[in-house]
Scaffold this active site. Structure first.
Site, PDB file in Angstrom:
ATOM      1  N   GLY A  26       0.824  -1.206   0.000  1.00 59.92           N
ATOM      2  CA  GLY A  26       0.000   0.000   0.000  1.00 59.92           C
ATOM      3  C   GLY A  26       0.857   1.255   0.000  1.00 59.92           C
TER       4      GLY A  26
ATOM      5  N   LEU B 239       1.638   3.502  -2.130  1.00 58.73           N
ATOM      6  CA  LEU B 239       1.283   4.732  -2.862  1.00 58.73           C
ATOM      7  C   LEU B 239       0.135   5.476  -2.184  1.00 58.73           C
ATOM      8  CD1 LEU B 239       1.732   3.438  -6.491  1.00 58.73           C
ATOM      9  CD2 LEU B 239       2.983   5.317  -5.418  1.00 58.73           C
ATOM     10  N   GLY B 240      -0.167   5.107  -0.958  1.00 55.34           N
ATOM     11  CA  GLY B 240      -1.203   5.800  -0.183  1.00 55.34           C
ATOM     12  C   GLY B 240      -0.649   7.032   0.514  1.00 55.34           C
ATOM     13  N   GLN B 241      -1.512   7.684   1.298  1.00 50.01           N
ATOM     14  CA  GLN B 241      -1.115   8.940   1.959  1.00 50.01           C
ATOM     15  C   GLN B 241       0.110   8.743   2.836  1.00 50.01           C
ATOM     16  OE1 GLN B 241      -3.781  10.207   5.060  1.00 50.01           O
ATOM     17  NE2 GLN B 241      -2.838  12.225   5.245  1.00 50.01           N
TER      18      GLN B 241
ATOM     19  N   TYR C 242     -13.904  -1.021   8.900  1.00 47.34           N
ATOM     20  CA  TYR C 242     -12.479  -0.672   9.008  1.00 47.34           C
ATOM     21  C   TYR C 242     -11.983  -0.893  10.434  1.00 47.34           C
ATOM     22  CZ  TYR C 242      -8.499   2.622   9.255  1.00 47.34           C
ATOM     23  OH  TYR C 242      -7.273   3.223   9.467  1.00 47.34           O
TER      24      TYR C 242
ATOM     25  N   ILE D 137      -4.312  11.473  10.255  1.00 46.08           N
ATOM     26  CA  ILE D 137      -2.989  11.930   9.821  1.00 46.08           C
ATOM     27  C   ILE D 137      -3.157  13.043   8.797  1.00 46.08           C
ATOM     28  CG2 ILE D 137      -0.786  11.278   8.770  1.00 46.08           C
ATOM     29  CD1 ILE D 137      -1.398   9.979  11.550  1.00 46.08           C
TER      30      ILE D 137
HETATM   31  C1  VAH Z   1      -9.803   7.319   8.687  1.00 46.72           C
HETATM   32  N1  VAH Z   1      -7.736   8.599   8.467  1.00 46.72           N
HETATM   33  O1  VAH Z   1     -10.356   8.396   8.892  1.00 46.72           O
HETATM   34  C2  VAH Z   1      -8.277   7.285   8.804  1.00 46.72           C
HETATM   35  C3  VAH Z   1      -7.873   6.976  10.211  1.00 46.72           C
HETATM   36  C4  VAH Z   1      -8.176   7.705  12.534  1.00 46.72           C
HETATM   37  C5  VAH Z   1      -8.743   7.685  11.226  1.00 46.72           C
HETATM   38  O2  VAH Z   1      -7.842   5.628  10.443  1.00 46.72           O
HETATM   39  O3  VAH Z   1     -10.385   6.311   8.408  1.00 46.72           O
END
Ligand code: VAH
Length: 315
Positions: free
Chosen positions: A6, A8-10, A141, A171
């Site tokens: 992963g 190429l992600g942020q 998630y 982040i």
């Molecule tokens: C999201 N930026 O918003 C991510 C992170 C704490 C949030 O895991 O899903």
């Protein structure tokens, strides 16, 4: 030698570049299910390989052929996108991680997978949330992150796998765009301030407090954990805290520099996600076990974000 999935992600684009500067570009294999472009690339060139972490053979081939002894698994569908496509989030986040665990355990590579404040849920104590507390997240998630934390503990306790994990806050960065998170408003706001002088659709209510962190602190935290002596680690997953703020507070921080800046709040489905997350997290265990300290406060982050975005957008 490090394999980053992963990449190429942020987080990945900046982590790979920092790792390459630190360890030598030839020792860091970046991988993703897309290829570097002008929009998403690395500041430090180096080896790249297409790896879909849903395919265990592709992970195996990358680890073996590159002789990776450390894997940093970043591939993930984030919170907001994951609620819009739960099957994909389950497949990528859980199945992809299972594959990494199996390959790293078989070939004796260490494995670092970031977790998230999303691993907490509505029953979790919301203020200054400790490392060890109830975790019943209400997003696919967040559920996948708890699963990863528990799998990591099992592989560590039962198989001796060197697994490490950090519960990351939102982040904030200016180089690569974020990928579908609930905290993304705190990046959008800087872009809109510079592009329009008006953030017309802040998708969270003005008093929604969440834990946040500037990217440079995040990258340093991941590398500090990666390099921490295993015998110093009393646990496999650590909260990594820095700052916390509300949309109103980040708006006020920007207004100190851009007095005419305006904001409108238009909460959407992401408000219900944010309402289940901590307002702040306690990272005293990370501080005690491996010396964690954040560096960027809100105003310092605002200065560096606006300075760099001006160059990115207008130069
Ligand atoms: C999201 N930026 O918003 C991510 C992170 C704490 C949030 O895991 O899903």
């Amino acid at each position: 030698r490090v394999l980053v999935t992963g990449s190429l992600g942020q987080i990945g684009t900046e982590l790979v570049s920092t790792l390459r500067m630190k360890y030598g570009a030839e020792n860091v294999l970046a991988s993703d299910i897309k290829f570097p472009t002008e929009k998403a690339k690395f500041d430090v060139e180096g080896p790249f390989k297409y790896v879909n972490t849903n395919n265990i053979e592709q992970i195996k081939e990358a680890v073996v052929n590159f002789r990776a002894n450390k894997v940093i698994h970043l591939s993930s569908i984030l919170s907001a996108t994951g609620e819009q496509n739960p099957d994909l989030a389950m497949e990528v986040n859980s199945h992809g991680a299972e594959n990494c665990f199996k390959v790293c355990n078989y070939y004796g590579a260490s494995l670092l997978i970031p977790s998230s404040i999303a691993a907490f849920g509505p029953e979790t104590p919301r203020h200054n949330t400790p490392d060890l507390c109830i975790q019943r997240p209400l997003t696919m998630y967040g559920i996948s992150k708890v699963y990863i934390e528990l799998l990591g503990n099992w592989y560590n306790q039962k198989k001796g796998l060197d697994f490490r994990s950090l519960r990351l806050p939102g982040i904030i960065s200016w180089k690569a765009l974020p990928g579908g998170g609930t905290t993304d408003y705190a990046i959008d706001i800087y872009y809109q301030a510079l592009k329009k002088g008006h953030y017309t659709n802040c998708f969270l209510k003005k008093d929604t407090r969440m834990p946040m962190m500037y990217m440079d602190d995040c990258i340093r935290g991941i590398i500090e954990l990666l390099e921490a002596k295993n015998e110093n680690l009393k646990q496999r997953t650590y909260n990594l805290g820095a700052i916390d703020f509300t949309p109103e507070e980040i708006y006020e921080s920007i207004k100190k520099v851009m007095p005419k800046f305006k904001i409108d709040y238009k909460p959407d489905f992401r408000q219900s996600i944010a309402d289940t997350w901590p307002t702040s997290i306690d990272s005293s265990c990370a501080k005690k076990d491996w010396g964690w300290e954040h560096d960027y406060d809100l105003d310092k982050m605002t200065d560096v974000m606006l300075m760099n975005l001006k160059k990115k957008l207008f130069v």
